[in-house]
Scaffold this motif. Sequence first.
Motif, PDB file in Angstrom:
ATOM      1  N   MET A   1       0.827  -1.208   0.000  1.00  0.00           N
ATOM      2  CA  MET A   1       0.000   0.000   0.000  1.00  0.00           C
ATOM      3  C   MET A   1       0.860   1.256   0.000  1.00  0.00           C
ATOM      4  SD  MET A   1      -3.276  -0.958   2.373  1.00  0.00           S
ATOM      5  CE  MET A   1      -2.397  -1.750   3.710  1.00  0.00           C
ATOM      6  N   LEU A   2       1.945   1.257   0.772  1.00  0.00           N
ATOM      7  CA  LEU A   2       2.844   2.411   0.797  1.00  0.00           C
ATOM      8  C   LEU A   2       3.412   2.666  -0.590  1.00  0.00           C
ATOM      9  CD1 LEU A   2       4.436   4.633   2.224  1.00  0.00           C
ATOM     10  CD2 LEU A   2       6.147   2.903   2.813  1.00  0.00           C
ATOM     11  N   ARG A   3       3.816   1.627  -1.277  1.00  0.00           N
ATOM     12  CA  ARG A   3       4.370   1.785  -2.622  1.00  0.00           C
ATOM     13  C   ARG A   3       3.340   2.396  -3.568  1.00  0.00           C
ATOM     14  NH1 ARG A   3       7.334   3.687  -5.915  1.00  0.00           N
ATOM     15  NH2 ARG A   3       7.654   2.621  -7.862  1.00  0.00           N
ATOM     16  N   ARG A   4       2.107   1.937  -3.483  1.00  0.00           N
ATOM     17  CA  ARG A   4       1.056   2.473  -4.341  1.00  0.00           C
ATOM     18  C   ARG A   4       0.761   3.939  -4.023  1.00  0.00           C
ATOM     19  NH1 ARG A   4       0.590  -2.810  -4.640  1.00  0.00           N
ATOM     20  NH2 ARG A   4      -0.578  -3.822  -6.306  1.00  0.00           N
ATOM     21  N   VAL A   5       0.761   4.274  -2.751  1.00  0.00           N
ATOM     22  CA  VAL A   5       0.525   5.662  -2.340  1.00  0.00           C
ATOM     23  C   VAL A   5       1.660   6.555  -2.828  1.00  0.00           C
ATOM     24  CG1 VAL A   5       0.397   7.182  -0.325  1.00  0.00           C
ATOM     25  CG2 VAL A   5      -0.946   5.087  -0.382  1.00  0.00           C
ATOM     26  N   GLN A   6       2.895   6.076  -2.736  1.00  0.00           N
ATOM     27  CA  GLN A   6       4.036   6.860  -3.199  1.00  0.00           C
ATOM     28  C   GLN A   6       3.995   7.079  -4.705  1.00  0.00           C
ATOM     29  OE1 GLN A   6       7.231   4.564  -1.494  1.00  0.00           O
ATOM     30  NE2 GLN A   6       7.420   5.945   0.251  1.00  0.00           N
ATOM     31  N   VAL A   7       3.475   6.130  -5.443  1.00  0.00           N
ATOM     32  CA  VAL A   7       3.340   6.303  -6.888  1.00  0.00           C
ATOM     33  C   VAL A   7       2.308   7.392  -7.186  1.00  0.00           C
ATOM     34  CG1 VAL A   7       2.502   5.185  -9.005  1.00  0.00           C
ATOM     35  CG2 VAL A   7       4.119   4.001  -7.537  1.00  0.00           C
ATOM     36  N   VAL A   8       1.214   7.398  -6.442  1.00  0.00           N
ATOM     37  CA  VAL A   8       0.154   8.379  -6.661  1.00  0.00           C
ATOM     38  C   VAL A   8       0.608   9.785  -6.257  1.00  0.00           C
ATOM     39  CG1 VAL A   8      -2.130   9.126  -5.861  1.00  0.00           C
ATOM     40  CG2 VAL A   8      -1.740   6.751  -6.496  1.00  0.00           C
TER      41      VAL A   8
END
Length: 161
Positions: A137-144
């Motif tokens: 989830m952190l990785r996805r948030v950082q991409v956004v």
Amino acid sequence: MSETEEETETPPKKASKMPLILGLVMALTGAGGGFYATWSGMILGDDAHHDAAEATPKASSADVAYVAIDPLVISLRPPSQNQHLKFRAQLETTPDSQAEVEKLLPRVMDVLNSYLRALEVADIEDPSALTRLRAQMLRRVQVVTGAGHVNDLLIMEFVLN
């Protein structure tokens, strides 16, 4: 006479396997020591990485801002004993990036909601799943949000009921 001489001769001794075993043990010990020395950074260490890590000061509590994510309730697929997942989290960011992250909060919610709905029930119920899910989830948030805006994802609630 030649027949009796052949019978009385002792069979030749088989070679000892001790040197082979000792060589194998020494090779495994050397390989293990070499792996540890490389892995721990004693040899072929990345000095630039260590210097950069030491040069950047650690973030103090004054350099951190938190952006709350609205609670999500995710309905789980039928084979599960549990019917819902209640998820609540906060994003750790810098005070400079806080306003920008708050503007992107609807996209963050969409990404997290989509990710959690796509999970299998076995992925959620696994005892070690929370760490892996948090990293995903952190990785996805950082991409956004873009690079350098979100430092961490703090899970406040992760309840299956």
